[in-house]
Design an enzyme around this catalytic site. Structure first.
Site, PDB file in Angstrom:
ATOM      1  N   GLU A 112       0.853  -1.197   0.000  1.00 34.99           N
ATOM      2  CA  GLU A 112       0.000   0.000   0.000  1.00 34.99           C
ATOM      3  C   GLU A 112       0.882   1.238   0.000  1.00 34.99           C
ATOM      4  O   GLU A 112       2.045   1.171   0.361  1.00 34.99           O
ATOM      5  CB  GLU A 112      -0.840   0.036   1.287  1.00 34.99           C
ATOM      6  CG  GLU A 112      -1.808  -1.093   1.425  1.00 34.99           C
ATOM      7  CD  GLU A 112      -2.324  -1.224   2.860  1.00 34.99           C
ATOM      8  OE1 GLU A 112      -2.040  -0.360   3.699  1.00 34.99           O
ATOM      9  OE2 GLU A 112      -3.004  -2.223   3.124  1.00 34.99           O
ATOM     10  N   LYS A 114       2.179   4.629   1.620  1.00 32.49           N
ATOM     11  CA  LYS A 114       2.284   5.147   2.978  1.00 32.49           C
ATOM     12  C   LYS A 114       1.981   6.637   2.907  1.00 32.49           C
ATOM     13  O   LYS A 114       2.857   7.456   2.621  1.00 32.49           O
ATOM     14  CB  LYS A 114       3.682   4.890   3.548  1.00 32.49           C
ATOM     15  CG  LYS A 114       3.791   5.235   5.013  1.00 32.49           C
ATOM     16  CD  LYS A 114       5.084   4.691   5.588  1.00 32.49           C
ATOM     17  CE  LYS A 114       5.206   4.890   7.093  1.00 32.49           C
ATOM     18  NZ  LYS A 114       4.895   6.209   7.582  1.00 32.49           N
ATOM     19  N   ASP A 116       1.289  10.325   3.879  1.00 33.03           N
ATOM     20  CA  ASP A 116       1.895  11.126   4.929  1.00 33.03           C
ATOM     21  C   ASP A 116       0.852  12.062   5.526  1.00 33.03           C
ATOM     22  O   ASP A 116       0.644  13.170   5.044  1.00 33.03           O
ATOM     23  CB  ASP A 116       3.041  11.930   4.300  1.00 33.03           C
ATOM     24  CG  ASP A 116       4.027  12.377   5.343  1.00 33.03           C
ATOM     25  OD1 ASP A 116       3.894  11.950   6.503  1.00 33.03           O
ATOM     26  OD2 ASP A 116       4.927  13.162   5.000  1.00 33.03           O
ATOM     27  N   TYR A 217      -6.736   1.801   5.943  1.00 33.08           N
ATOM     28  CA  TYR A 217      -5.873   0.707   5.528  1.00 33.08           C
ATOM     29  C   TYR A 217      -5.935  -0.546   6.404  1.00 33.08           C
ATOM     30  O   TYR A 217      -5.329  -1.549   6.064  1.00 33.08           O
ATOM     31  CB  TYR A 217      -4.420   1.182   5.387  1.00 33.08           C
ATOM     32  CG  TYR A 217      -3.903   1.891   6.627  1.00 33.08           C
ATOM     33  CD1 TYR A 217      -3.621   1.193   7.783  1.00 33.08           C
ATOM     34  CD2 TYR A 217      -3.720   3.270   6.632  1.00 33.08           C
ATOM     35  CE1 TYR A 217      -3.169   1.821   8.910  1.00 33.08           C
ATOM     36  CE2 TYR A 217      -3.256   3.921   7.769  1.00 33.08           C
ATOM     37  CZ  TYR A 217      -2.983   3.192   8.893  1.00 33.08           C
ATOM     38  OH  TYR A 217      -2.548   3.814  10.023  1.00 33.08           O
ATOM     39  N   LYS A 324      10.785   3.120   2.810  1.00 29.31           N
ATOM     40  CA  LYS A 324      10.781   4.570   2.722  1.00 29.31           C
ATOM     41  C   LYS A 324      11.528   4.994   1.477  1.00 29.31           C
ATOM     42  O   LYS A 324      12.599   4.468   1.170  1.00 29.31           O
ATOM     43  CB  LYS A 324      11.464   5.159   3.952  1.00 29.31           C
ATOM     44  CG  LYS A 324      10.841   4.687   5.243  1.00 29.31           C
ATOM     45  CD  LYS A 324       9.633   5.477   5.586  1.00 29.31           C
ATOM     46  CE  LYS A 324      10.096   6.628   6.395  1.00 29.31           C
ATOM     47  NZ  LYS A 324       9.095   7.349   7.094  1.00 29.31           N
ATOM     48  N   CYS A 417      29.220  23.527  30.872  1.00 29.16           N
ATOM     49  CA  CYS A 417      27.840  23.793  30.442  1.00 29.16           C
ATOM     50  C   CYS A 417      27.734  25.247  29.990  1.00 29.16           C
ATOM     51  O   CYS A 417      28.143  26.149  30.727  1.00 29.16           O
ATOM     52  CB  CYS A 417      26.884  23.519  31.595  1.00 29.16           C
ATOM     53  SG  CYS A 417      25.208  24.101  31.261  1.00 29.16           S
ATOM     54  N   CYS A 420      25.191  26.997  32.851  1.00 26.45           N
ATOM     55  CA  CYS A 420      25.529  27.174  34.273  1.00 26.45           C
ATOM     56  C   CYS A 420      27.021  27.049  34.545  1.00 26.45           C
ATOM     57  O   CYS A 420      27.456  27.186  35.679  1.00 26.45           O
ATOM     58  CB  CYS A 420      24.754  26.177  35.128  1.00 26.45           C
ATOM     59  SG  CYS A 420      25.379  24.495  34.979  1.00 26.45           S
ATOM     60  N   CYS A 433      25.251  17.851  31.571  1.00 23.66           N
ATOM     61  CA  CYS A 433      25.428  18.825  32.640  1.00 23.66           C
ATOM     62  C   CYS A 433      24.766  18.179  33.844  1.00 23.66           C
ATOM     63  O   CYS A 433      23.567  17.883  33.809  1.00 23.66           O
ATOM     64  CB  CYS A 433      24.732  20.142  32.286  1.00 23.66           C
ATOM     65  SG  CYS A 433      24.510  21.208  33.723  1.00 23.66           S
ATOM     66  N   CYS A 438      20.790  23.710  37.150  1.00 20.83           N
ATOM     67  CA  CYS A 438      21.128  24.469  35.948  1.00 20.83           C
ATOM     68  C   CYS A 438      19.834  25.074  35.392  1.00 20.83           C
ATOM     69  O   CYS A 438      18.851  24.360  35.187  1.00 20.83           O
ATOM     70  CB  CYS A 438      21.777  23.549  34.918  1.00 20.83           C
ATOM     71  SG  CYS A 438      21.963  24.317  33.303  1.00 20.83           S
TER      72      CYS A 438
HETATM   73  S1  IVH Z   1      -0.127   0.064   8.767  1.00 22.86           S
HETATM   74  C1  IVH Z   1       0.796  -1.449  13.362  1.00 22.86           C
HETATM   75  N1  IVH Z   1      -0.493   1.164   6.454  1.00 22.86           N
HETATM   76  O1  IVH Z   1       2.349   5.152   9.061  1.00 22.86           O
HETATM   77  C2  IVH Z   1       1.050  -0.337  12.401  1.00 22.86           C
HETATM   78  N2  IVH Z   1       0.263   2.571   8.208  1.00 22.86           N
HETATM   79  O2  IVH Z   1       4.465   4.123  11.372  1.00 22.86           O
HETATM   80  C3  IVH Z   1       0.161  -0.480  11.219  1.00 22.86           C
HETATM   81  N3  IVH Z   1       0.543   4.907   7.565  1.00 22.86           N
HETATM   82  O3  IVH Z   1       1.234   6.897  11.406  1.00 22.86           O
HETATM   83  C4  IVH Z   1       0.327   0.657  10.302  1.00 22.86           C
HETATM   84  N4  IVH Z   1      -0.077   4.677   5.468  1.00 22.86           N
HETATM   85  O4  IVH Z   1      -0.849   5.922  10.194  1.00 22.86           O
HETATM   86  C5  IVH Z   1      -0.107   1.373   7.721  1.00 22.86           C
HETATM   87  N5  IVH Z   1      -0.879   1.960   4.329  1.00 22.86           N
HETATM   88  C6  IVH Z   1      -0.526   2.172   5.587  1.00 22.86           C
HETATM   89  C7  IVH Z   1      -0.154   3.463   6.054  1.00 22.86           C
HETATM   90  C8  IVH Z   1       0.246   3.609   7.385  1.00 22.86           C
HETATM   91  C9  IVH Z   1       0.346   5.526   6.381  1.00 22.86           C
HETATM   92  C10 IVH Z   1       1.031   5.555   8.793  1.00 22.86           C
HETATM   93  C11 IVH Z   1       0.312   5.191  10.044  1.00 22.86           C
HETATM   94  C12 IVH Z   1       1.305   5.537  11.108  1.00 22.86           C
HETATM   95  C13 IVH Z   1       2.606   5.270  10.434  1.00 22.86           C
HETATM   96  C14 IVH Z   1       3.176   3.962  10.963  1.00 22.86           C
END
Ligand code: IVH
Length: 683
Positions: A112, A114, A116, A217, A324, A417, A420, A433, A438
């Site tokens: 899928e 990811k 953002d 998802y 990523k 530091c 301080c 420190c 401090c």
């Molecule tokens: S699965 C148990 N699928 O990525 C974790 N996460 O580090 C299951 N995110 O903020 C996550 N797209 O919201 C999954 N297709 C996708 C995603 C997704 C974005 C985000 C998720 C979370 C981060 C996970």
């Protein structure tokens, strides 16, 4: 009379839904905008007059309200973990091989996007959206239901009366972001921040004006047929959710079992494991064409039974991997290197760089972590450097591209530091420190304590704390509860109203639970996760914890799953520290919660089902949704799983059970019916 009104409301709701569908989905409206508005206004008017007749999924609920929202904290039933990640193909392939090892069955991976954005957990009961919760710290999130209701593509009512929990992401399209951000002088660095900020607006009517979108998802159905992710995704879309447009399905088997699903989703792609590399490269090259930001792909094991087998670490599921995309880079100059002192005394060198934009964010400060990091990069003031944003948010200096012409040598941390002037001490890779008094540490400690996600003291933020310190009213955390806020009256910026609000915030904070108090003290390694583990282990009060720590025996803590020797040592050191004990004592005297209210009964209860593994099937009279029954099992110390295996000890069977019952009989699992279950609970 009411009958007529009821009928009219029913008609309006149905009609408005139909027109929305025609307008948004089919783009073939039958009536003009003003005719539509008239229907809508009539419904609004009627619901205002007869609020008892307004349904929770009425289309008017999308408009939001002008009342200030509260965002109460809600614990997540299942902790929200992160994802493990890789940056390169070979790392991904290695993981795929590892997952497939030792398997005789077919295996599939679903890939899928990811997206953002901001994570959201959606709770539906009988098909109606009941609750929407943010990720928060993974254990506890905020209830932002009213705001989420305003998001057009999140169904208020599902196509079927399903009771389930779903996870997804709320995001903003790039084009919408650019237009909206212009209106606010481009203060948001990227669409993610804008979306996250919008979701937290106090008035849901304001949220309704932002064209937020969603992408769902994961769905938790606990239903026999929902045993593979592709089927779940298809089901999610049938229920009315927006699931990704681009789903890739890669299987070790060549049969065509999902033909109908692929027919329903023409953009979804399928292939064998050998096709995964090409798919990823194609997605990477097409990334720029998307109108929303994705920071990578998520590769997930398709079979839920395999997911169960692979399990979880405390940080991430072992059945999923984020791939990523190469962290975006930019070139900049190091203008200066400054040294910061944190609340624990840790010294962090930070490079001020000539501001550059990296994947939508302007970066002007970059952490250099510690001396080792600086030395390994050989970075000096004036150098030209490559800066990246790896792992989402933290910008990093990747390498020095060109040395400065001034002859500046690699930066060296000072011996003392910067705040301080006490001598710094090195521990591992970091310098500290060690002066508790401090000013930088005091400020760090106090602002951490009052911050959101910690004690969350309203009207007492970092800015005000800074003023209180400067004015000499507070020197350490307990002073917050001992100084007299009335003394602030007359100082600039402290009018009567503000002082009253500060008092109120401080008073309210005394009600925060023990777990929040303990993790807000900012002790190293004693954060929300460790606190939860300790409480679960029975350390439900600070006195019990202090007593355990006073034995100075690491094993007392390392025995607990999730606590390693390093954490154990830090717990012992800090809880035996005289100043810390004094601090705890003063806060206790001030009336803060230092024990979790669990009665003996609760403790006994938590042992009654211990060692038992329960599974639930069918529907119940006393437990609606059936998750309630699962909660009872957990409350009594049992474990709950989604499918029947040879390890399952009990199957709770309701009306219309599925195939689980037959499976349980095969395994010889104890079959328990509702009545018997209730009896056991009563006992
Ligand atoms: S699965 C148990 N699928 O990525 C974790 N996460 O580090 C299951 N995110 O903020 C996550 N797209 O919201 C999954 N297709 C996708 C995603 C997704 C974005 C985000 C998720 C979370 C981060 C996970």
């Amino acid at each position: 009379m009411t009958e007529d009104i009821k009928k009219r409301i029913f008609f309006l709701v149905k009609e408005i839904r139909r027109h929305q569908d025609l307008y948004y989905k089919k783009t073939q409206p039958e009536i003009s905008d003003s005719e539509y508005d008239a229907l809508f206004d009539e419904l609004l008017e009627l619901e205002k007059k007869y609020p008892e007749l307004a349904s929770s999924d009425s289309p008017t609920r999308r408009v939001g309200s002008d009342l200030d929202n509260e965002f109460p904290e809600v614990p997540h039933e299942v902790p929200m973990l992160s994802l493990d990640k890789v940056y390169r193909d070979d790392q991904l392939m290695e993981w795929i091989d590892k997952v497939g090892k030792g398997l005789f069955n077919d295996l599939s991976f679903v890939i899928e996007e990811k997206v953002d954005g901001s994570t959201i957990v959606l709770h539906y009961e009988d098909g109606i959206l009941k609750r929407a919760v943010t990720r928060g710290n993974g254990l506890v999130g905020n209830d932002i239901t009213e705001n989420v209701r305003t998001i057009r593509d999140i169904p208020l009512r599902l196509a079927e009366p399903v009771t389930s929990v779903f996870r997804g992401e709320i995001y903003l399209n790039l084009s919408d972001f650019e237009a909206l951000n212009k209106e606010v002088d481009n203060i948001y660095a990227n669409p993610r921040n804008f979306a996250a900020g919008s979701l937290r607006r106090k008035k849901s009517s304001e949220v309704s004006k932002i064209p937020l979108r969603s992408f769902v998802y994961e769905g938790f159905f606990g239903d026999e047929t929902m045993i593979e992710h592709l089927v779940v995704l298809h089901r999610l879309s049938q229920l009315g959710f927006h699931v990704g447009n681009d789903i890739g399905f890669f299987s070790s088997s060549t049969d065509n079992r999902y033909e109908s699903i692929f027919q329903a989703h023409s953009e979804w792609v399928k292939g064998s494991f050998n096709d995964i590399g090409d798919y990823i490269h194609k997605k990477l090259s097409e990334r720029e064409k998307l109108d929303y930001e994705i920071d990578g792909l998520v590769v997930k094991v398709g079979e839920y039974a395999e997911r169960d087998r692979l399990g979880y670490t405390s940080h991430h599921p072992r059945w999923a991997m984020a791939y990523k995309f190469e962290a975006p880079q930019a070139i900049s100059d190091i203008l200066n290197i400054e040294v910061q002192v944190g609340r624990t005394g840790r010294i962090t060198p930070v490079a001020r760089i000539k501001p550059v934009r990296i994947s939508g964010t302007t970066v002007s400060n970059v952490t250099l972590h510690n001396q080792d990091y600086i030395t390994s990069l050989d970075v000096a003031v004036g150098d030209k450097v490559a800066v990246s944003r790896r792992g989402d948010v933290i910008p990093a200096v990747e390498e020095v591209l060109e040395k400065n012409s001034l002859g500046n040598k690699a930066f060296l941390l000072p011996d003392i530091c910067p705040v301080c002037k006490s001598t710094l001490v090195q521990e591992g890779a970091h310098h500290f420190c060690t002066n508790r008094d401090c000013p930088a540490r005091i400020y760090g400690r106090l602002s951490f304590f009052v911050a959101r996600g910690q004690m969350d003291i309203e009207n007492l933020g970092g800015e005000t704390i800074r003023q209180l310190i400067d004015l000499g009213y507070v020197k350490d955390i307990p002073d917050i509860y001992y100084f007299n806020p009335d003394n602030l009256l007359g100082h600039e910026g402290f009018a009567e109203k503000k002082v009253a609000l500060i008092k109120e915030g401080i008073e309210q904070s005394k009600k925060r639970p023990y777990s929040s108090v303990l993790s807000s003290l900012g002790f190293d390694e004693i954060g929300p996760r460790v606190v939860e583990i300790l409480i679960d282990e029975g350390y439900t009060s600070i006195d019990m914890l202090l007593e355990a720590a006073s034995k100075k025996d690491s094993e007392v803590f390392t025995r607990i799953q999730g606590i390693g020797p390093k954490i154990a040592r830090r717990i012992i050191d800090q809880l035996n520290d005289r100043d810390n004990r004094e601090l705890i004592h003063r806060l206790k005297e001030a009336g803060l919660n230092f024990s979790e209210e669990v009665s003996k009964k609760e403790i006994e209860l938590a042992q009654t089902f211990s060692g038992e593994i329960w599974c639930v099937t069918g529907t119940f009279e006393h437990f609606k949704p059936r998750e309630r029954a699962m909660d009872e099992v957990k409350r009594c110390g049992g474990r709950v799983t989604s499918s029947v295996t040879s390890k399952t000890t009990h199957l709770l069977v309701g009306k219309n059970p599925g195939s689980k019952e037959a499976k349980a009989r095969q395994f010889g699992t104890n079959i328990v019916y509702e009545e018997e279950f209730l009896k056991r609970l009563e006992e």
